[in-house]
Design a protein around this motif. Structure first.
Motif, PDB file in Angstrom:
ATOM      1  N   ASP A 110       0.833  -1.217   0.000  1.00  0.00           N
ATOM      2  CA  ASP A 110       0.000   0.000   0.000  1.00  0.00           C
ATOM      3  C   ASP A 110       0.862   1.260   0.000  1.00  0.00           C
ATOM      4  OD1 ASP A 110      -2.293  -1.488  -0.024  1.00  0.00           O
ATOM      5  OD2 ASP A 110      -2.651  -1.359   2.137  1.00  0.00           O
ATOM      6  N   MET A 113       1.842   1.808  -3.545  1.00  0.00           N
ATOM      7  CA  MET A 113       0.764   2.150  -4.486  1.00  0.00           C
ATOM      8  C   MET A 113       0.126   3.511  -4.229  1.00  0.00           C
ATOM      9  SD  MET A 113      -1.168  -1.505  -5.240  1.00  0.00           S
ATOM     10  CE  MET A 113      -1.429  -1.988  -3.541  1.00  0.00           C
ATOM     11  N   LYS A 114       0.238   4.015  -3.004  1.00  0.00           N
ATOM     12  CA  LYS A 114      -0.512   5.236  -2.679  1.00  0.00           C
ATOM     13  C   LYS A 114      -0.038   6.466  -3.460  1.00  0.00           C
ATOM     14  CE  LYS A 114       2.072   6.606   1.510  1.00  0.00           C
ATOM     15  NZ  LYS A 114       2.414   7.981   1.154  1.00  0.00           N
ATOM     16  N   LEU A 116       1.379   6.287  -6.597  1.00  0.00           N
ATOM     17  CA  LEU A 116       1.547   5.989  -8.020  1.00  0.00           C
ATOM     18  C   LEU A 116       0.677   6.893  -8.881  1.00  0.00           C
ATOM     19  CD1 LEU A 116       1.657   2.063  -8.127  1.00  0.00           C
ATOM     20  CD2 LEU A 116       3.567   3.676  -8.131  1.00  0.00           C
ATOM     21  N   THR A 121       2.995   1.568 -14.129  1.00  0.00           N
ATOM     22  CA  THR A 121       2.611   0.153 -14.101  1.00  0.00           C
ATOM     23  C   THR A 121       3.721  -0.759 -13.581  1.00  0.00           C
ATOM     24  OG1 THR A 121       3.271  -0.020 -16.417  1.00  0.00           O
ATOM     25  CG2 THR A 121       0.934   0.359 -15.969  1.00  0.00           C
ATOM     26  N   GLU A 123       5.530  -0.747 -10.903  1.00  0.00           N
ATOM     27  CA  GLU A 123       5.388  -1.137  -9.504  1.00  0.00           C
ATOM     28  C   GLU A 123       4.305  -2.209  -9.343  1.00  0.00           C
ATOM     29  OE1 GLU A 123       7.222   2.945  -9.488  1.00  0.00           O
ATOM     30  OE2 GLU A 123       5.656   1.900 -10.615  1.00  0.00           O
ATOM     31  N   TYR A 124       3.213  -2.069 -10.098  1.00  0.00           N
ATOM     32  CA  TYR A 124       2.157  -3.078 -10.044  1.00  0.00           C
ATOM     33  C   TYR A 124       2.694  -4.451 -10.477  1.00  0.00           C
ATOM     34  CZ  TYR A 124      -1.532   0.462  -9.414  1.00  0.00           C
ATOM     35  OH  TYR A 124      -2.337   1.460  -8.916  1.00  0.00           O
ATOM     36  N   VAL A 145      -4.100  -7.086  -8.880  1.00  0.00           N
ATOM     37  CA  VAL A 145      -3.162  -5.968  -9.018  1.00  0.00           C
ATOM     38  C   VAL A 145      -2.909  -5.662 -10.491  1.00  0.00           C
ATOM     39  CG1 VAL A 145      -0.751  -5.259  -8.648  1.00  0.00           C
ATOM     40  CG2 VAL A 145      -2.033  -6.330  -6.789  1.00  0.00           C
ATOM     41  N   LYS A 148      -5.609  -3.807 -12.508  1.00  0.00           N
ATOM     42  CA  LYS A 148      -5.541  -2.340 -12.367  1.00  0.00           C
ATOM     43  C   LYS A 148      -4.512  -1.759 -13.335  1.00  0.00           C
ATOM     44  CE  LYS A 148      -6.637  -2.210  -7.410  1.00  0.00           C
ATOM     45  NZ  LYS A 148      -6.095  -1.874  -6.072  1.00  0.00           N
ATOM     46  N   ALA A 149      -3.354  -2.430 -13.401  1.00  0.00           N
ATOM     47  CA  ALA A 149      -2.281  -1.944 -14.274  1.00  0.00           C
ATOM     48  C   ALA A 149      -2.716  -1.990 -15.737  1.00  0.00           C
ATOM     49  CB  ALA A 149      -1.018  -2.768 -14.063  1.00  0.00           C
TER      50      ALA A 149
END
Length: 553
Positions: A110, A113-114, A116, A121, A123-124, A145, A148-149
């Motif tokens: 988290d 991702m917070k 990004l 993409t 990191e995803y 995950v 989302k990317a």
């Protein structure tokens, strides 16, 4: 404003340069040239300690090589770096997953991702791979995950490749195929995606088509090492699933794995992967050679003791097998697998086996069975392996030891050998007691044999010999009712199979008629004579039946 633009351009240029500097290392990782990649990344960190991404990538290699201490060190370095530091939270998150601390892992993910942006993409992808590469893979979380990317950047080839891997792990072949196909279409240089299309065919047991797909990869890049590993694994599976091709395909499998090694490296970690493959291919001579080479390279790596133990046992050196495996399994820091205990248990039983092979020292047998039980406790499906161990003991007439192994095997009703293991358990106990005087028979064990034959009959009511051996077992238990009942069931089952089957089993019919007659001799003479006459109809000179009829009249 101009200063801000100049600073932004400089930052972009620096970021681009850093990304370019890491490309050779990333290509080496993809090519499974891990030692080369480690060297490149260490050089990158030395040249620029603020390069957090290099530290993260280096940590992921150590995780892949099961060296979590070194991985953690580099992730901590990555966190302290001024550039790309957040990536190392992903690596530390995977370590949390390996420790079954999902909450801690999620908290770290988290954090990443917070902050990004919509098009971020990479990191995803790394978070998804942490889920997939954990000791207990979580493919559904990886898919969530990556979905989302993909929504943010549907044409990202790395996202599609990772999605393909996640769907494949989740046993969704169709979506996996679509994702791999998309990945290769979006980036034709990403030949791993094309290779994975062959992996899908391998999983479907379409071995000829899989090999064709791999050859298409080789046509693009003949020096891409991973494709030769896949060829090796495909030919190994082909050999085992089509036994008539075993020798040919195992030879190819070993050859392709050597090719893979030549294109990656001969480091200790690569040699250990090779050793794992040699175990699958059952090439224990080559395994012993590889283990000794590893010992010369790195005499302190504990996993070498595993390979020395396995190969020594298979090559007939029980003492070396025992010392190696006891050393390895006694260290709580080592990552023990069920097969370690399977081999240690076998080695102890072998060590205690008499020269004629027909008996095993009770202490060694008990200790060996305890180790086999540890294997089954760790992984219930390890019970599948016990069939071969028990059969070897059974074939050498070590019936007491065989019974102990099969008794453990049948504790898992989901074992693929459950039915035959019950039959062997009953038989082993029967033969272990059949030559003994009544007072020396193990009545408790014979009751277990009766139950085992009952399990066979329940699962497969037409297995005719289960009735015969159950009747024989109950004869040792002096259970007249069970004797006659099971012989009568045997006669019924065989008769229903037709005259040809009855003719083939004439001797057992005579055995059944005589034993049923003997049971009735004490309570119903007419019935007893009827069964003895059935024997005489098949064998007019049968001495037992002739004498019995004479006495009953």
């Amino acid at each position: 404003m101009n200063k801000f633009k100049i600073f932004s351009l400089a930052l972009v240029a620096t970021t681009f340069a850093n990304a370019q500097d890491l490309e050779p290392a990333k290509k080496a990782i993809d090519a499974e040239q891990y030692e080369k990649a480690k060297s490149l990344l260490k050089s990158a960190i030395q040249a620029k300690p603020s390069n957090g991404k290099a530290a993260f990538l280096l940590g992921t290699i150590y995780l892949k090589q099961n060296v979590s201490d070194s991985a953690s060190i580099y992730f901590q370095k990555g966190l302290a770096a001024s550039e790309g530091s957040r990536l190392s939270n992903i690596g530390l998150g995977q370590i949390d997953l390996d420790a079954n601390n999902k909450a801690a892992a999620q908290a770290k993910f988290d954090l990443v991702m917070k902050d990004l942006k919509k098009k971020d993409t990479e990191e995803y992808v790394y978070i998804a791979r942490a889920y997939m590469n954990a000791d207990k893979p979580d493919y559904k979380s990886a898919i969530a995950v990556l979905t989302k990317a993909a929504a943010a950047n549907p044409n990202d080839a790395q996202v599609q490749l990772a999605l393909g891997d996640a769907y494949y792990g989740d046993k969704n072949q169709n979506d996996s195929y679509i994702a791999y196909r998309n990945a290769f279409q979006f980036d034709p240089s990403l030949i791993r995606a094309k290779m994975q299309l062959g992996v899908l065919l391998k999983g479907a047991k379409a071995y000829t088509e899989a090999v064709k797909a791999y050859n298409e990869v080789i046509a693009i890049n003949a020096n891409y090492g991973p494709v030769y590993r896949e060829l090796a694994e495909t030919h190994y599976l082909w050999a085992n699933n089509v036994p008539k091709t075993y020798d040919e395909n195992i030879k190819k499998a070993l050859s392709f794995y050597e090719k893979y090694m030549s294109l990656t490296d001969y480091s200790i970690n690569s040699r250990m992967r090779h050793a794992d493959f040699l175990i699958l291919a059952k090439d224990y001579k080559a395994l012993e050679e590889e283990a000794n080479k590893m010992k010369q390279l790195d005499g302190v790596n504990p996993r070498i003791m595993r390979y020395l133990g396995y190969s020594a046992y298979e090559n007939g050196n029980v003492d070396v097998a025992l010392s190696s495996l006891e050393t390895y399994t006694s260290n709580p820091a080592n990552k023990i697998i069920p097969r370690d205990y399977l081999y240690l248990g076998q080695a102890k039983i072998k060590k205690g086996t008499s020269a004629d092979g027909k008996s095993v020292d009770p202490a060694q047998l008990a200790s060996g069975i305890a180790d086999l039980k540890k294997a089954v406790d760790m992984e219930p499906l390890a019970a599948n392996e016990l069939n071969e161990i028990g059969k070897k003991l059974y074939d050498q007439k070590a019936f007491n030891a065989a019974a102990a192994v099969f008794e453990l095997a049948v504790t898992n009703p989901n074992s693929k050998n459950y039915l035959i293991d019950n039959f062997y358990l009953g038989n082993a106990i029967y033969y272990d007691n059949s030559g003994k005087e009544d007072a020396k028979r193990d009545k408790a064990a014979l009751q277990k044999a009766d139950v085992a034959f009952g399990n066979v009959i329940t699962a497969s009511p037409t297995t005719q010999d289960a009735y015969v051996f159950r009747a024989r077992t109950n004869k040792l238990l002096d259970n007249d009712e069970a004797i006659s009942k099971n012989y009568e069931e045997y006669i019924r089952v065989v008769t229903e199979k037709g005259a040809e089957e009855v003719t083939k089993n004439k001797a057992k019919f005579i055995e059944a008629y005589n034993n049923i007659g003997a049971v009735y001799a004490n309570s119903d003479k007419a019935k007893a004579i009827e069964y003895f006459n059935k024997t005489l109809a098949l064998d007019p000179a049968n001495e037992y039946a002739l004498n019995a009829v004479k006495q009953l009249k």
